[in-house]
Design a protein around this motif. Structure first.
Motif, PDB file in Angstrom:
ATOM      1  N   CYS A  51       0.831  -1.207   0.000  1.00 26.17           N
ATOM      2  CA  CYS A  51       0.000   0.000   0.000  1.00 26.17           C
ATOM      3  C   CYS A  51       0.862   1.252   0.000  1.00 26.17           C
ATOM      4  O   CYS A  51       1.958   1.263   0.548  1.00 26.17           O
ATOM      5  CB  CYS A  51      -0.890   0.049   1.249  1.00 26.17           C
ATOM      6  SG  CYS A  51      -2.165  -1.182   1.287  1.00 26.17           S
ATOM      7  N   VAL A  55      -2.501   5.703   1.643  1.00 27.77           N
ATOM      8  CA  VAL A  55      -3.552   4.760   2.055  1.00 27.77           C
ATOM      9  C   VAL A  55      -3.388   4.406   3.527  1.00 27.77           C
ATOM     10  O   VAL A  55      -4.363   4.387   4.296  1.00 27.77           O
ATOM     11  CB  VAL A  55      -3.539   3.490   1.175  1.00 27.77           C
ATOM     12  CG1 VAL A  55      -4.409   2.393   1.776  1.00 27.77           C
ATOM     13  CG2 VAL A  55      -3.993   3.815  -0.231  1.00 27.77           C
ATOM     14  N   GLN A  59      -6.013   5.194   6.623  1.00 29.63           N
ATOM     15  CA  GLN A  59      -6.484   4.164   7.546  1.00 29.63           C
ATOM     16  C   GLN A  59      -6.222   4.599   8.987  1.00 29.63           C
ATOM     17  O   GLN A  59      -7.092   4.473   9.850  1.00 29.63           O
ATOM     18  CB  GLN A  59      -5.780   2.842   7.266  1.00 29.63           C
ATOM     19  CG  GLN A  59      -6.173   1.741   8.240  1.00 29.63           C
ATOM     20  CD  GLN A  59      -5.373   0.468   8.026  1.00 29.63           C
ATOM     21  OE1 GLN A  59      -4.590   0.341   7.073  1.00 29.63           O
ATOM     22  NE2 GLN A  59      -5.565  -0.491   8.907  1.00 29.63           N
TER      23      GLN A  59
END
Length: 81
Positions: A51, A55, A59
């Motif tokens: 990732c 990202v 999160q």
């Protein structure tokens, strides 16, 4: 505290104990993700994530918001974290 330390709490009949376990599990995961993103940004991570950093930071943001909501709920319901 590690995730394995929350297993008994998750299996409790007492919803307050299960709530605490949920909070602790989320906090443990958040803290690990935070350490990882710091190392990622610093260029000291010892592997290449699949990732993107963006990202992972997104999160982390949502996890942080969730932790905050759990703390607010704990305060309202008088659950000692």
């Amino acid at each position: 505290m590690e995730l394995k330390d929350t297993v008994e709490m998750m299996n409790s009949e007492d919803y307050k104990e299960r709530f605490k376990a949920e909070y602790y599990q989320t906090k443990i995961r958040y803290d690990k993700l935070d350490k990882m993103t710091v190392k990622y940004e610093a260029g000291t991570l010892n592997f290449t994530p699949s990732c993107s950093l963006e990202v992972l930071k997104e999160q982390k943001k949502y996890m942080g918001n969730y932790i905050r909501m759990l703390r607010i709920r704990a305060e309202i319901e008088k659950i000692e974290l």
